[in-house]
Write a protein that holds these residues in place. Structure first.
Motif, PDB file in Angstrom:
ATOM      1  N   ALA A   9      42.126  30.480 131.636  1.00 42.13           N
ATOM      2  CA  ALA A   9      41.632  31.833 131.375  1.00 42.13           C
ATOM      3  C   ALA A   9      41.332  32.611 132.652  1.00 42.13           C
ATOM      4  CB  ALA A   9      40.384  31.767 130.481  1.00 42.13           C
ATOM      5  N   GLY A  10      42.233  32.518 133.605  1.00 41.88           N
ATOM      6  CA  GLY A  10      42.097  33.281 134.834  1.00 41.88           C
ATOM      7  C   GLY A  10      41.581  32.512 136.015  1.00 41.88           C
ATOM      8  N   VAL A  11      40.926  31.386 135.795  1.00 38.23           N
ATOM      9  CA  VAL A  11      40.440  30.538 136.890  1.00 38.23           C
ATOM     10  C   VAL A  11      41.577  29.643 137.371  1.00 38.23           C
ATOM     11  CG1 VAL A  11      38.840  28.704 137.554  1.00 38.23           C
ATOM     12  CG2 VAL A  11      38.062  30.563 136.071  1.00 38.23           C
ATOM     13  N   GLU A  12      41.739  29.563 138.684  1.00 40.09           N
ATOM     14  CA  GLU A  12      42.782  28.729 139.284  1.00 40.09           C
ATOM     15  C   GLU A  12      42.139  27.603 140.087  1.00 40.09           C
ATOM     16  OE1 GLU A  12      46.010  29.450 138.839  1.00 40.09           O
ATOM     17  OE2 GLU A  12      45.819  31.463 137.982  1.00 40.09           O
ATOM     18  N   ALA A  13      42.570  26.366 139.860  1.00 40.77           N
ATOM     19  CA  ALA A  13      42.051  25.219 140.601  1.00 40.77           C
ATOM     20  C   ALA A  13      43.195  24.478 141.275  1.00 40.77           C
ATOM     21  CB  ALA A  13      41.294  24.267 139.672  1.00 40.77           C
TER      22      ALA A  13
ATOM     23  N   PRO B 266      46.939  32.975 144.205  1.00 38.83           N
ATOM     24  CA  PRO B 266      48.344  32.577 144.056  1.00 38.83           C
ATOM     25  C   PRO B 266      48.618  31.214 144.680  1.00 38.83           C
ATOM     26  CG  PRO B 266      48.162  34.842 144.832  1.00 38.83           C
ATOM     27  CD  PRO B 266      46.793  34.239 144.933  1.00 38.83           C
ATOM     28  N   ALA B 267      49.768  30.651 144.367  1.00 40.07           N
ATOM     29  CA  ALA B 267      50.174  29.364 144.932  1.00 40.07           C
ATOM     30  C   ALA B 267      50.125  29.431 146.461  1.00 40.07           C
ATOM     31  CB  ALA B 267      51.575  28.995 144.466  1.00 40.07           C
ATOM     32  N   PRO B 268      49.734  28.352 147.100  1.00 35.80           N
ATOM     33  CA  PRO B 268      49.593  28.374 148.556  1.00 35.80           C
ATOM     34  C   PRO B 268      50.933  28.366 149.274  1.00 35.80           C
ATOM     35  CG  PRO B 268      49.259  26.154 147.750  1.00 35.80           C
ATOM     36  CD  PRO B 268      49.384  27.040 146.533  1.00 35.80           C
ATOM     37  N   ARG B 269      50.900  28.859 150.471  1.00 42.90           N
ATOM     38  CA  ARG B 269      52.038  28.719 151.372  1.00 42.90           C
ATOM     39  C   ARG B 269      52.010  27.301 151.942  1.00 42.90           C
ATOM     40  NH1 ARG B 269      51.744  31.954 156.960  1.00 42.90           N
ATOM     41  NH2 ARG B 269      53.310  30.814 158.165  1.00 42.90           N
TER      42      ARG B 269
ATOM     43  N   VAL C  29      48.878  16.657 151.206  1.00 41.35           N
ATOM     44  CA  VAL C  29      48.519  17.863 150.465  1.00 41.35           C
ATOM     45  C   VAL C  29      49.715  18.514 149.782  1.00 41.35           C
ATOM     46  CG1 VAL C  29      46.538  18.301 151.961  1.00 41.35           C
ATOM     47  CG2 VAL C  29      48.735  19.378 152.484  1.00 41.35           C
ATOM     48  N   SER C  30      50.926  18.130 150.176  1.00 45.98           N
ATOM     49  CA  SER C  30      52.102  18.703 149.503  1.00 45.98           C
ATOM     50  C   SER C  30      52.175  18.249 148.050  1.00 45.98           C
ATOM     51  CB  SER C  30      53.389  18.326 150.241  1.00 45.98           C
ATOM     52  OG  SER C  30      53.637  16.933 150.170  1.00 45.98           O
ATOM     53  N   ALA C  31      51.430  17.205 147.699  1.00 42.88           N
ATOM     54  CA  ALA C  31      51.405  16.693 146.326  1.00 42.88           C
ATOM     55  C   ALA C  31      50.182  17.212 145.569  1.00 42.88           C
ATOM     56  CB  ALA C  31      51.409  15.170 146.338  1.00 42.88           C
ATOM     57  N   TYR C  32      49.786  18.443 145.851  1.00 41.25           N
ATOM     58  CA  TYR C  32      48.582  18.983 145.216  1.00 41.25           C
ATOM     59  C   TYR C  32      48.787  19.176 143.714  1.00 41.25           C
ATOM     60  CZ  TYR C  32      50.660  23.718 145.003  1.00 41.25           C
ATOM     61  OH  TYR C  32      51.452  24.806 144.722  1.00 41.25           O
ATOM     62  N   ALA C  33      47.663  19.192 142.996  1.00 41.63           N
ATOM     63  CA  ALA C  33      47.670  19.475 141.566  1.00 41.63           C
ATOM     64  C   ALA C  33      47.070  20.859 141.337  1.00 41.63           C
ATOM     65  CB  ALA C  33      46.865  18.426 140.802  1.00 41.63           C
ATOM     66  N   HIS C  34      47.565  21.540 140.310  1.00 44.88           N
ATOM     67  CA  HIS C  34      47.107  22.893 139.999  1.00 44.88           C
ATOM     68  C   HIS C  34      46.837  23.012 138.507  1.00 44.88           C
ATOM     69  CE1 HIS C  34      48.234  27.068 138.607  1.00 44.88           C
ATOM     70  NE2 HIS C  34      47.188  27.305 139.368  1.00 44.88           N
ATOM     71  N   ALA C  35      45.742  23.695 138.170  1.00 45.88           N
ATOM     72  CA  ALA C  35      45.439  23.948 136.763  1.00 45.88           C
ATOM     73  C   ALA C  35      44.857  25.350 136.639  1.00 45.88           C
ATOM     74  CB  ALA C  35      44.461  22.916 136.214  1.00 45.88           C
TER      75      ALA C  35
ATOM     76  N   GLU D 242      53.937  12.156 163.761  1.00 44.89           N
ATOM     77  CA  GLU D 242      53.842  12.042 162.303  1.00 44.89           C
ATOM     78  C   GLU D 242      54.053  13.414 161.659  1.00 44.89           C
ATOM     79  OE1 GLU D 242      50.745  10.285 158.910  1.00 44.89           O
ATOM     80  OE2 GLU D 242      50.367   9.986 161.057  1.00 44.89           O
ATOM     81  N   ARG D 243      54.805  13.442 160.562  1.00 42.80           N
ATOM     82  CA  ARG D 243      55.057  14.681 159.842  1.00 42.80           C
ATOM     83  C   ARG D 243      53.901  14.924 158.876  1.00 42.80           C
ATOM     84  NH1 ARG D 243      59.483  17.844 159.224  1.00 42.80           N
ATOM     85  NH2 ARG D 243      59.798  18.968 157.255  1.00 42.80           N
ATOM     86  N   LEU D 244      53.224  16.060 159.048  1.00 43.98           N
ATOM     87  CA  LEU D 244      52.027  16.365 158.272  1.00 43.98           C
ATOM     88  C   LEU D 244      52.183  17.732 157.602  1.00 43.98           C
ATOM     89  CD1 LEU D 244      49.428  15.269 160.974  1.00 43.98           C
ATOM     90  CD2 LEU D 244      50.114  13.950 158.954  1.00 43.98           C
ATOM     91  N   HIS D 245      51.427  17.929 156.527  1.00 52.77           N
ATOM     92  CA  HIS D 245      51.542  19.146 155.740  1.00 52.77           C
ATOM     93  C   HIS D 245      50.211  19.889 155.677  1.00 52.77           C
ATOM     94  CE1 HIS D 245      55.441  17.625 154.404  1.00 52.77           C
ATOM     95  NE2 HIS D 245      54.840  16.469 154.164  1.00 52.77           N
ATOM     96  N   ALA D 246      50.272  21.132 155.259  1.00 53.97           N
ATOM     97  CA  ALA D 246      49.074  21.941 155.052  1.00 53.97           C
ATOM     98  C   ALA D 246      49.351  22.973 153.972  1.00 53.97           C
ATOM     99  CB  ALA D 246      48.638  22.616 156.349  1.00 53.97           C
ATOM    100  N   LEU D 247      48.283  23.435 153.336  1.00 51.48           N
ATOM    101  CA  LEU D 247      48.360  24.488 152.335  1.00 51.48           C
ATOM    102  C   LEU D 247      47.540  25.666 152.835  1.00 51.48           C
ATOM    103  CD1 LEU D 247      47.655  22.320 149.141  1.00 51.48           C
ATOM    104  CD2 LEU D 247      49.892  22.943 150.095  1.00 51.48           C
ATOM    105  N   LEU D 248      48.090  26.868 152.707  1.00 49.27           N
ATOM    106  CA  LEU D 248      47.415  28.060 153.214  1.00 49.27           C
ATOM    107  C   LEU D 248      47.376  29.147 152.145  1.00 49.27           C
ATOM    108  CD1 LEU D 248      46.184  29.631 155.652  1.00 49.27           C
ATOM    109  CD2 LEU D 248      48.534  30.386 156.154  1.00 49.27           C
ATOM    110  N   TRP D 249      46.164  29.642 151.864  1.00 49.74           N
ATOM    111  CA  TRP D 249      45.974  30.764 150.954  1.00 49.74           C
ATOM    112  C   TRP D 249      45.445  31.960 151.736  1.00 49.74           C
ATOM    113  CZ3 TRP D 249      44.450  25.781 149.853  1.00 49.74           C
ATOM    114  CH2 TRP D 249      44.940  25.200 148.676  1.00 49.74           C
ATOM    115  N   THR D 250      45.935  33.142 151.423  1.00 47.11           N
ATOM    116  CA  THR D 250      45.414  34.375 152.012  1.00 47.11           C
ATOM    117  C   THR D 250      45.034  35.294 150.844  1.00 47.11           C
ATOM    118  OG1 THR D 250      47.710  35.141 152.245  1.00 47.11           O
ATOM    119  CG2 THR D 250      46.655  34.213 154.191  1.00 47.11           C
ATOM    120  N   PRO D 251      43.808  35.198 150.365  1.00 42.21           N
ATOM    121  CA  PRO D 251      43.427  35.861 149.116  1.00 42.21           C
ATOM    122  C   PRO D 251      43.301  37.376 149.183  1.00 42.21           C
ATOM    123  CG  PRO D 251      41.540  34.769 150.102  1.00 42.21           C
ATOM    124  CD  PRO D 251      42.733  34.346 150.893  1.00 42.21           C
TER     125      PRO D 251
END
Length: 232
Positions: free
Chosen positions: A107-111, A15-18, A98-104, A27-36
């Motif tokens: 057929a079920g694969v998430e990048a 799913p989409a990251p938190r 990382v807040s400007a991430y791209a997603h594609a 400095e204001r910094l970002h992160a992406l977190l996945w909990t699969p």
């Protein structure tokens, strides 16, 4: 006879990251977190949690340009703990936003891809490489496959993701194979009794082809607003 491809889950393999935000050294910094969740394992070149094995979370953290900490593993583990996750995980770093991430999806694969290509080049070039921890990577690829893969297929998946990344860069006008510190993380279901485990993930295999297309599209989208080298 028409070939019937195996169905893939309607729910995303990852799913989409938190999205996380912090202030570090002013400095204001970002992160992406996945909990699969359980029953998954990863293969990764990440500075934290690299190799093959079960992992409870994946963190892609932005750090400041000119990052000079000599303990990136400890830093990433601390950021994960601050986010409330525990156990073994994968931690990647990048100076890109990382807040400007791209997603594609294919057929079920998430990048998911974060990219900054200010420092780039070809993998094979004259001269010796440098020892020690590299600067934070600038193209980070996180890709999820909703199927069980063998150890060899996981390695194959990393190669396929890398090939797709290079193809996307060249087609986008970049005369390079990547940045010197790119990282990749592939997550797939863990093999289990009474379920099919795929032995191949090359670009012409079922799941490898899907992975390649997803990574290719996500990398192209991630670098779309960057500036290619002159003449490209």
């Amino acid at each position: 006879m028409t070939a019937v491809l195996p169905p893939y889950p309607a729910t995303p393999a990852l799913p989409a990251p938190r999205r996380l935000t912090r202030t570090e050294d002013g400095e204001r910094l970002h992160a992406l977190l996945w909990t699969p969740g359980p029953g998954r394992r990863t293969i990764s070149s990440a500075v934290l949690g690299g190799g093959i094995g079960p992992r409870a979370w994946i963190l892609n953290a932005q750090v400041a340009h000119g990052y000079r900490r000599t303990d990136p593993e400890r830093h990433l583990a601390s950021l994960a703990a601050d986010a409330g996750v525990h156990g073994q995980g994968v931690g990647l770093m990048t100076a890109a936003d990382v807040s400007a991430y791209a997603h594609a999806r294919d057929a079920g694969v998430e990048a998911f891809v974060t990219a900054g290509v200010d420092v780039r080049g070809w993998a094979a070039r004259p001269g010796e490489g440098a020892e020690g921890a590299p600067d934070p990577g600038t193209i980070n690829v996180v890709v999820a496959v909703p199927a069980a893969l063998t150890d060899a297929a996981l390695v194959n998946a990393v190669a396929t993701a890398t090939e797709a990344k290079v193809q996307a860069l060249v087609e986008s006008g970049y005369d390079c194979s990547g940045t010197p510190t790119d990282a990749v993380c592939v997550i797939a279901d863990a093999p289990a009794p009474h379920r099919e485990t795929h032995a191949f993930a090359g670009p012409r295999s079922l799941w490898g082809a899907r992975l390649a297309r997803a990574v290719h599209r996500a990398v192209r989208d991630a670098v779309r607003h960057e500036t290619p080298a002159p003449g490209y």
